[in-house]
Structure formats: C-alpha cells, structure tokens
Design a protein around this motif. Structure first.
Motif, short mmCIF file in Angstrom:
data_model
loop_
_atom_site.label_atom_id
_atom_site.label_comp_id
_atom_site.label_asym_id
_atom_site.label_seq_id
_atom_site.Cartn_x
_atom_site.Cartn_y
_atom_site.Cartn_z
N GLY A 123 -11.03 -2.50 4.32
CA GLY A 123 -10.32 -2.26 4.92
C GLY A 123 -9.64 -0.53 4.68
N GLY A 124 -9.16 0.48 6.18
CA GLY A 124 -8.44 1.44 5.17
C GLY A 124 -9.59 2.45 4.84
N ASP A 125 -9.18 2.86 3.94
CA ASP A 125 -9.94 4.09 3.11
C ASP A 125 -10.61 3.35 2.23
N PRO A 126 -11.81 3.03 1.10
CA PRO A 126 -12.19 2.86 0.16
C PRO A 126 -11.28 3.37 -1.30
N VAL A 161 -7.93 4.41 -1.24
CA VAL A 161 -7.10 4.55 -1.63
C VAL A 161 -6.73 2.72 -1.92
N PHE A 162 -5.85 2.75 -2.87
CA PHE A 162 -5.46 1.50 -3.41
C PHE A 162 -6.68 0.44 -3.04
N GLY A 163 -8.14 0.58 -2.59
CA GLY A 163 -8.75 -0.36 -2.35
C GLY A 163 -10.00 -0.62 -2.99
N ARG A 164 -9.96 -0.10 -4.62
CA ARG A 164 -10.99 -0.45 -5.73
C ARG A 164 -12.47 -0.12 -5.70
N TYR A 169 2.02 1.37 -0.09
CA TYR A 169 1.32 -0.24 0.29
C TYR A 169 1.63 -1.31 -0.23
N MET A 170 1.43 -2.66 0.19
CA MET A 170 1.54 -3.67 -0.71
C MET A 170 3.08 -4.00 -1.28
N ALA A 171 3.63 -3.62 -0.51
CA ALA A 171 5.47 -3.29 -0.56
C ALA A 171 5.91 -4.30 -0.23
N VAL A 219 5.85 -1.31 8.85
CA VAL A 219 4.74 -1.39 10.33
C VAL A 219 4.11 -2.42 9.79
N ALA A 220 4.22 -3.72 10.20
CA ALA A 220 2.85 -4.89 10.73
C ALA A 220 2.63 -4.63 10.83
N SER A 221 0.68 -5.20 10.56
CA SER A 221 -0.85 -5.11 11.33
C SER A 221 -0.72 -4.17 11.84
N ALA A 222 -0.67 -3.09 11.48
CA ALA A 222 -0.38 -1.68 12.40
C ALA A 222 -2.17 -1.41 13.27
N THR A 223 -1.78 -0.65 14.82
CA THR A 223 -3.03 -0.90 15.32
C THR A 223 -3.76 -2.30 15.75
N LEU A 224 -3.35 -3.07 15.48
CA LEU A 224 -3.69 -4.31 15.87
C LEU A 224 -3.36 -4.77 17.45
N PRO A 225 -3.12 -5.83 17.97
CA PRO A 225 -2.48 -6.48 19.35
C PRO A 225 -1.25 -6.36 18.76
N ALA A 254 2.71 -10.09 6.13
CA ALA A 254 1.59 -8.52 5.57
C ALA A 254 0.39 -9.11 6.74
N PRO A 255 -0.51 -8.12 6.50
CA PRO A 255 -0.50 -6.60 5.29
C PRO A 255 0.59 -5.61 6.61
N SER A 256 1.77 -5.40 5.36
CA SER A 256 2.29 -3.92 6.40
C SER A 256 2.57 -2.75 5.35
N ILE A 257 3.17 -1.81 6.72
CA ILE A 257 3.39 -0.78 5.69
C ILE A 257 4.64 0.01 5.48
N VAL A 258 5.35 0.46 4.04
CA VAL A 258 6.66 0.43 4.88
C VAL A 258 6.59 2.48 4.95
N1 SAH Z 1 -7.33 0.57 1.10
C1 SAH Z 1 -6.68 0.42 2.73
C2 SAH Z 1 -5.59 -0.33 1.49
C3 SAH Z 1 -5.67 -1.51 0.97
S1 SAH Z 1 -4.31 -2.53 0.14
C4 SAH Z 1 -6.28 1.51 3.49
O1 SAH Z 1 -6.68 2.62 2.73
O2 SAH Z 1 -5.47 0.86 4.14
C5 SAH Z 1 -3.69 -3.64 1.06
C6 SAH Z 1 -2.53 -2.97 1.80
O3 SAH Z 1 -2.82 -2.17 2.87
C7 SAH Z 1 -1.59 -3.70 2.42
O4 SAH Z 1 -0.89 -4.58 1.79
C8 SAH Z 1 -0.80 -3.04 3.52
O5 SAH Z 1 0.13 -2.79 2.90
C9 SAH Z 1 -1.91 -1.86 3.92
N2 SAH Z 1 -2.89 -2.41 5.54
C10 SAH Z 1 -4.28 -2.40 5.67
N3 SAH Z 1 -4.20 -2.19 6.82
C11 SAH Z 1 -3.02 -2.50 7.18
C12 SAH Z 1 -2.61 -2.37 8.66
N4 SAH Z 1 -3.42 -2.39 9.90
N5 SAH Z 1 -1.22 -2.63 8.80
C13 SAH Z 1 -0.14 -2.95 8.07
N6 SAH Z 1 -0.61 -2.31 6.66
C14 SAH Z 1 -2.09 -2.69 6.06
#
Ligand code: SAH
Length: 269
Positions: free
Chosen positions: A106-109, A111-114, A188-190, A215-221, A244-248
């Motif tokens: 998810g997201g960028d590999p 950024v908090f993605g291991r 993230y993860m907050a 913002v929970a489930s950003a960009t999703l329906p 979750a998942p939410s960005i604060v």
């Molecule tokens: N690598 C990912 C982050 C992984 S950590 C990235 O770059 O986005 C997982 C966290 O990402 C979630 O707990 C949440 O804080 C955030 N996250 C990922 N997808 C999200 C989404 N669609 N909406 C809101 N938060 C999201």
C-alpha cells in the motif's frame, strides 16, 4: 491504428523489462486504482507472482495477469500474521524459481512500509530488484481530501510520523519537541493512540484549538473525513467510531479544506 488502441501499447514500452528471477517492490498507492503508476500497472500485467499486503485494494489485484499466482502476506485482524522474515524468504524463494515477483505494498513501499528491509534482504540474497514508488497515503490521500501538505504562508515544513509506538517505549516520539516545531504533523497508524498523542502535544505547548483532520480510507468509496481539534479529538473519535486505515493531519494545513469545500459547494470554478 487509432490513438486509443496504440496508447496502451506505447505506454507499455515506457516500463523497463521485468526480468524472470527478479523482484519488484511496488507501491500501490492509497487505494484508488487510478492512482497507480504506469510502472505498477505494467508490472501487474507482467508478474508471475504477486505477494500483496492487506491494504492493497481488490480492484488493483484485479489488474494482475489472470494466471498470476496471488499470495497474501499482510496482517489481517484475528489471524496470525506472517513475520517479516517469512515474507522476505518467500520473495527470495519465488525469485530463485525464476518467477517475476511483484511485491505489492500500500502507498509507497519506502514510507512506513518495511520496503527498505525487504530490499536489503534481496541485496543480501543476490536477487535483482527494482523499487517502484507509489503515492503515499499521508500526501496523496490528504491531497485528494483537499488537505495540502504545504501551502505558502501556513507552513515551511511538514512532519510525517508514525503514531504506532507504545507510550514510553523507546520508539515513541518526543511529542513535546514536535509541538515546539509549530509545523503540521501528518501521522500514520495513529488513530488508536490519538487521544494520548493529542494530550502529549498539548502538554508540550500545542494549542488545544489546533485543527485536526482524520481521513479514513482515503481515496476509496468508503472514505470518511472527521474534522476536529486537538482538544476535541478524543471525544470526536469516540463518537464517530472511525476505523483504520486513517491518516491524521494536525495543524494549519487542515484549514484550507473548509475554504475549498465551501467554494466547491457554492459551485465556484
Ligand atoms: N506504505 C504506506 C503506509 C503503510 S503504514 C503508504 O505509503 O501510504 C499503514 C498506514 O498507512 C495506515 O495505518 C494508515 O495510517 C495509512 N494508510 C494507508 N492507506 C490509507 C488510506 N487509504 N487512507 C488513510 N490512511 C491510509
């Protein structure tokens, strides 16, 4: 050939060759498949095996080759989650079998993605790999919710941080120091720790009226946006039952959203 039929073919040639026996660490973006990169789409069409995380949208997986092997390697509530070492071992084993292995995150590999740990393990194992960046939730997810990471006049910096660490643990951040920066925070993860984090920021001098958006489930329906303040965050969260998942987002950047949505509602261009 009409432009519409030649277009995808031309775009395919822009992605480097996905060689058998290699691993691509690919960011899938925050959820909306429209936010995938071209490299990600082309890699999905080429991969023999796709090892994906929990936050990867089903519609994105639907872009994989129909005969590709799909393997889930994420955390899912209630079920035992694979250890990081198991995941990297699996990536290495699949590559050594000669597959084109797509590790989809998810997201960028990075950024908090291991993703960094996985890339290191691949280097140590001598497996060729490539990293394909993705739209990170903390920037792209907020932007699509009309919260800019920076605007001229409000902030000169922004802090991306995880709120996941347990209170008092070695990994926990110095929230007082972050409060003293007087610059917006994107966490993230907050959500689970937000009441404690808000308390720690206020104890460090942050104004309780500082704006907060969750913002929970950003960009999703299923996207949900909750606007509150540092002082009101704990009660607002308890009432709204955000999942979750939410960005604060915390700070001045949150304010622009109200201005933009007011204008949109008024039908302004
Ligand atoms: N690598 C990912 C982050 C992984 S950590 C990235 O770059 O986005 C997982 C966290 O990402 C979630 O707990 C949440 O804080 C955030 N996250 C990922 N997808 C999200 C989404 N669609 N909406 C809101 N938060 C999201």
């Amino acid at each position: 050939m009409t432009p519409s039929s030649s277009f995808p073919v031309a775009l395919r040639s822009l992605t480097p060759d996905f060689a058998p026996g290699s691993v691509w660490l690919v960011g899938a973006g925050p959820g909306d498949p429209g936010l995938l990169t071209l490299h990600a789409i082309n890699a999905l069409a080429a991969a023999d095996a796709v090892v994906y995380d929990a936050l990867v949208d089903k519609r994105v997986l639907g872009l994989a080759r129909p005969d590709a092997q799909l393997e889930f390697a994420g955390k899912r509530g209630g079920k035992p989650s694979p250890q990081q070492a198991d995941i990297t071992r699996r990536l290495i084993a699949l590559a050594r079998e000669g597959r084109r292995v797509l590790r989809l995150k998810g997201g960028d590999p990075f950024v908090f993605g291991r993703g960094g740990e996985e890339a290191l393990a691949l280097v140590e194992a001598g497996i060729p790999f490539r990293v394909i960046p993705g739209v990170t939730a903390g920037l792209g997810g907020l932007a699509s919710a009309l919260i800019p990471a920076t605007t001229r006049g409000t902030n000169q910096a922004v802090v991306l941080a995880t709120g996941h660490a347990a209170a008092g643990s070695e990994e926990d951040l110095d929230w007082s120091a972050l409060a003293r920066l007087r610059q917006p925070l994107i966490l993230y993860m907050a959500v689970a720790n937000l009441p404690r984090i808000a308390g720690a920021l206020m104890a460090g001098g942050a104004d309780p009226t500082t704006q907060v958006a969750i913002v929970a489930s950003a960009t999703l329906p299923s996207e949900q946006i909750l606007e509150t303040t540092l002082g009101g965050a704990a009660a607002a969260l308890a009432e709204a039952g955000i999942e979750a998942p939410s960005i604060v987002a915390i700070g001045s950047i949150v304010g622009l959203r109200a201005q933009l949505t007011a204008r949109t509602a008024a039908g302004a261009p």
